[in-house]
Design an enzyme around this catalytic site. Structure first.
Site, mmCIF file in Angstrom:
data_model
loop_
_atom_site.group_PDB
_atom_site.id
_atom_site.type_symbol
_atom_site.label_atom_id
_atom_site.label_comp_id
_atom_site.label_asym_id
_atom_site.label_seq_id
_atom_site.Cartn_x
_atom_site.Cartn_y
_atom_site.Cartn_z
ATOM 1 N N GLU A 169 -8.410 -8.200 7.298
ATOM 2 C CA GLU A 169 -7.286 -7.397 7.792
ATOM 3 C C GLU A 169 -7.602 -5.917 7.672
ATOM 4 O O GLU A 169 -8.383 -5.512 6.806
ATOM 5 C CB GLU A 169 -6.030 -7.681 6.939
ATOM 6 C CG GLU A 169 -5.476 -9.071 7.107
ATOM 7 C CD GLU A 169 -4.356 -9.394 6.112
ATOM 8 O OE1 GLU A 169 -3.732 -10.438 6.248
ATOM 9 O OE2 GLU A 169 -4.128 -8.572 5.186
ATOM 10 N N LYS A 195 -7.186 -2.385 6.298
ATOM 11 C CA LYS A 195 -6.617 -1.868 5.053
ATOM 12 C C LYS A 195 -5.985 -0.531 5.391
ATOM 13 O O LYS A 195 -6.681 0.465 5.580
ATOM 14 C CB LYS A 195 -7.685 -1.709 3.967
ATOM 15 C CG LYS A 195 -7.085 -1.223 2.652
ATOM 16 C CD LYS A 195 -8.122 -1.121 1.558
ATOM 17 C CE LYS A 195 -7.492 -0.821 0.202
ATOM 18 N NZ LYS A 195 -6.611 0.331 0.164
HETATM 19 P P1 AMP Z 1 -6.164 0.163 -3.716
HETATM 20 O O1 AMP Z 1 -4.869 0.905 -3.938
HETATM 21 O O2 AMP Z 1 -7.278 1.020 -3.216
HETATM 22 O O3 AMP Z 1 -6.537 -0.707 -4.898
HETATM 23 O O4 AMP Z 1 -5.936 -0.869 -2.519
HETATM 24 C C1 AMP Z 1 -4.956 -1.856 -2.560
HETATM 25 C C2 AMP Z 1 -3.786 -1.410 -1.716
HETATM 26 O O5 AMP Z 1 -4.128 -1.410 -0.334
HETATM 27 C C3 AMP Z 1 -2.627 -2.351 -1.755
HETATM 28 O O6 AMP Z 1 -1.854 -2.134 -2.904
HETATM 29 C C4 AMP Z 1 -1.873 -2.010 -0.496
HETATM 30 O O7 AMP Z 1 -0.950 -0.959 -0.757
HETATM 31 C C5 AMP Z 1 -2.940 -1.477 0.431
HETATM 32 N N1 AMP Z 1 -3.169 -2.292 1.633
HETATM 33 C C6 AMP Z 1 -3.348 -1.787 2.868
HETATM 34 N N2 AMP Z 1 -3.579 -2.747 3.757
HETATM 35 C C7 AMP Z 1 -3.532 -3.933 3.102
HETATM 36 C C8 AMP Z 1 -3.691 -5.306 3.485
HETATM 37 N N3 AMP Z 1 -3.965 -5.660 4.751
HETATM 38 N N4 AMP Z 1 -3.573 -6.240 2.512
HETATM 39 C C9 AMP Z 1 -3.316 -5.903 1.232
HETATM 40 N N5 AMP Z 1 -3.162 -4.627 0.811
HETATM 41 C C10 AMP Z 1 -3.258 -3.644 1.731
#
Ligand code: AMP
Length: 583
Positions: free
Chosen positions: A251, A253
């Site tokens: 997906e 991100k």
């Molecule tokens: P990080 O904050 O870098 O650890 O990345 C995780 C965060 O990416 C999650 O908490 C979501 O807020 C965000 N995110 C964006 N797109 C997605 C997705 N397709 N699936 C899950 N999380 C996502």
């Protein structure tokens, strides 16, 4: 009814050791002494709160009010009390000392119980309006007049939000498990309960009154936020496929804000990643959900809220959305100027049924059925089922071209449950390497600061940052950062951080470096760096303070204040050690 003096004595005991196991044992003994009717309140008191984290702010009345109260209590002038505060650096100790003096001429006083202390704290935290300061003083004085010295110490520390032992959630979870569950293989049910309700007080009450079977019956419930599932990180797609079998879901991100949407009998609730209610900030999402799901009784979905350009419809950087956060008055105007789209990627509850234990393939089908091609506010996340490394890579390139951070690869195996509150290998993030160094940014807690030089000498010029050691509930330093802040940032951070200024090092902060000032560990910022190195100066990953730790080399602030993260959501020691191992 347990007397508060027992709580104070146990807190005092726990303070005398730094060993996590001993603290857990002490708190477990204390919890055993609590009556099942009062245990919820007792747990909130240990957390320095009056309700679940997502329902209330932690207690934290102004120190000046406490100084006034202590002056009324002891007959000493406010400046005398203040002088003692400066000398000891802890208003709790001052309260203890003044109470000792006062005791000699008090004839009668009420015995304090958990119930009594809790109910006054509740009054203190909810009194508002013109007369609120007097009311707060009144309720605090009422407690302190009956308090024994040690009780006064912990009452004051709790009420100003500086219960130095402010229990880390993991410590409380372990202590509750130890207090009630004989078979240690069943301890994890306590954490499960917490992950599904974000309310340790509630979980302890269920366990105390219904036992382990009550705990097992806890299920997601619309209107109660669930701790979000998190992803591991990988540096290459080859590495990802060693953890997740193909085919797997890939997906976009998105670079936005995590948002959990609950629908329950026509009511919509929006929760941030930390469980804060943000429903009022995004009325257009609430309206869209109400309109599209008129016939649906209830559901909980997980997704990312992303700002879009009002003219072109293109995805915008996250920073845009932060302009909408916390706004009270001009929400409607901003919802036109900074529109948002909600990309749903998971479903946790639907029509009276929990979905968290179902495999992702099944959950995703439901999300697609419900949200695909819906409207310009609610969308299904852009994703595919990929069967090869090449497919993942092509999709990743598309994601980056569309202004996304990278991709999320998600397992669709039989065991791919929604693992609330956990960071695991069922989801793996793969980000574009914009840092040209570390494979990912890290989110660290500001624990101290150094004054600037020359014309910046009245501002903080650099900050000491720490990661979170989940096991011990401590904050271990990982770097000192002064790069990446412009003048405006430094002014903003000086003002912001002064709210958290303390004149001692917080007990949870483990540091070998002496700073000019210390802060309560509350504020989280995003940082990049060149690499992770071993450093004798930092404590990240060095379980005792003599060994070397890990540090971020050439750290730089990315410009992103992580308002959506609490200190305990910061990058963990474990993650940094892992990143080091991969280099
Ligand atoms: P990080 O904050 O870098 O650890 O990345 C995780 C965060 O990416 C999650 O908490 C979501 O807020 C965000 N995110 C964006 N797109 C997605 C997705 N397709 N699936 C899950 N999380 C996502």
């Amino acid at each position: 009814m347990l007397q508060y003096k027992v709580v104070a004595a146990f807190l005092n005991d726990a303070e005398s050791t730094a060993k996590k196991n001993e603290i857990v044992q002490i708190i477990a003994e204390l919890i055993k002494k609590m009556d099942k009717k009062e245990i919820k309140k007792g747990i909130y008191l240990l957390k320095g709160r009056t309700d679940a984290d997502y329902k209330t702010e932690p207690l934290g009345i102004a120190e000046s009010l406490v100084i006034k109260t202590l002056s009324l209590l002891s007959g000493e002038t406010e400046s005398e009390v203040e002088a003692q505060y400066h000398k000891t650096g802890d208003l709790g100790t001052v309260a203890e000392f003044l109470c000792k003096k006062k005791r000699q001429n008090v004839l009668f006083s009420e015995t304090l119980t958990i119930d009594k202390v809790y109910s006054n704290f509740k009054q203190i935290s909810t009194s508002s309006g013109k007369n609120s300061q007097n009311l707060k003083i009144k309720y605090l004085l009422d407690l302190l007049s009956s308090a024994e010295p040690l009780e006064a110490k912990y009452i004051v520390r709790t009420v100003i939000g500086k219960l130095r032992l402010g229990m880390a959630d993991m410590i409380l979870i372990n202590a509750i498990a130890k207090a009630f569950i004989e078979n240690s293989e069943e301890y994890h049910y306590v954490e499960r309960g917490y992950n599904l309700t974000m309310d340790i007080g509630y979980v302890s009450e269920v366990l105390a009154s219904e036992g382990i079977n009550g705990l097992k019956k806890i299920e997601p419930e619309p209107g109660i936020p669930i701790r979000v599932m998190l992803a591991e990180r990988a540096e290459t797609i080859e590495e990802i496929v060693t953890h997740i079998k193909l085919p797997a879901v890939v997906e976009y991100k998105y670079d936005g804000l995590r948002l959990q949407m609950h629908l329950s009998n026509g009511n919509v609730y929006l929760y941030s990643r930390g469980g804060d209610i943000v429903t009022e900030q995004y009325p257009e999402i609430v309206e869209a959900v109400k309109k599209e799901f008129k016939t649906i009784k209830n559901m909980i979905v997980d997704g990312e809220l992303v700002p879009v350009d009002a003219k072109t419809g293109k995805l915008m950087p996250f920073q845009q959305i932060s302009r909408r956060r916390g706004r009270k008055y001009d929400i409607l105007e901003t919802s036109e100027n900074i529109p948002v789209q909600y990309f749903v990627f998971d479903i946790l509850y639907y029509n009276d049924q929990s979905y968290i234990d179902k495999p992702f393939a099944e959950r995703r089908k439901v999300v697609l059925d419900l949200f695909d091609n819906m409207n310009d506010k609610l969308k299904h996340v852009n994703g595919i089922i990929a069967s090869s490394i090449e497919e993942i890579y092509t999709f990743f390139e598309n994601a980056v071209n569309d202004n996304c951070e990278g991709v999320m690869v998600k397992s669709i195996s039989d065991g791919s449950v929604y693992d609330a509150g956990a960071r695991g290998w069922l989801w793996i993030k793969y980000k574009k390497d914009y840092t040209a160094g570390l494979s990912d940014t890290v989110d660290l807690v500001i624990v101290g600061a150094f004054f600037g030089h020359g014309k910046r000498s009245n501002l903080y010029g650099a900050f000491l940052l720490a990661c979170y050691n989940k096991e011990n509930g401590t904050f271990e330093t990982a770097c000192k950062v002064g790069t990446g802040f412009n003048d405006e940032d430094l002014m903003k951070f000086t003002e912001l951080m002064n709210k958290y200024l303390i004149n001692y090092k917080d007990e949870h902060v483990i540091s070998k470096i002496e700073t000019d000032v210390w802060f309560l560990p509350e504020v989280v910022i995003e940082v990049t760096g060149a690499e992770i190195t071993v450093s004798p100066n930092h404590t990240c990953g060095s379980s005792d303070s003599s060994g070397s730790g890990f540090a971020i080399r050439f750290p730089r602030y990315t410009g992103r204040l992580r308002e959506d993260k609490r200190a305990v959501d910061a990058t963990t020691t474990e993650e940094i050690v892992k990143m080091y191992g991969k280099q």
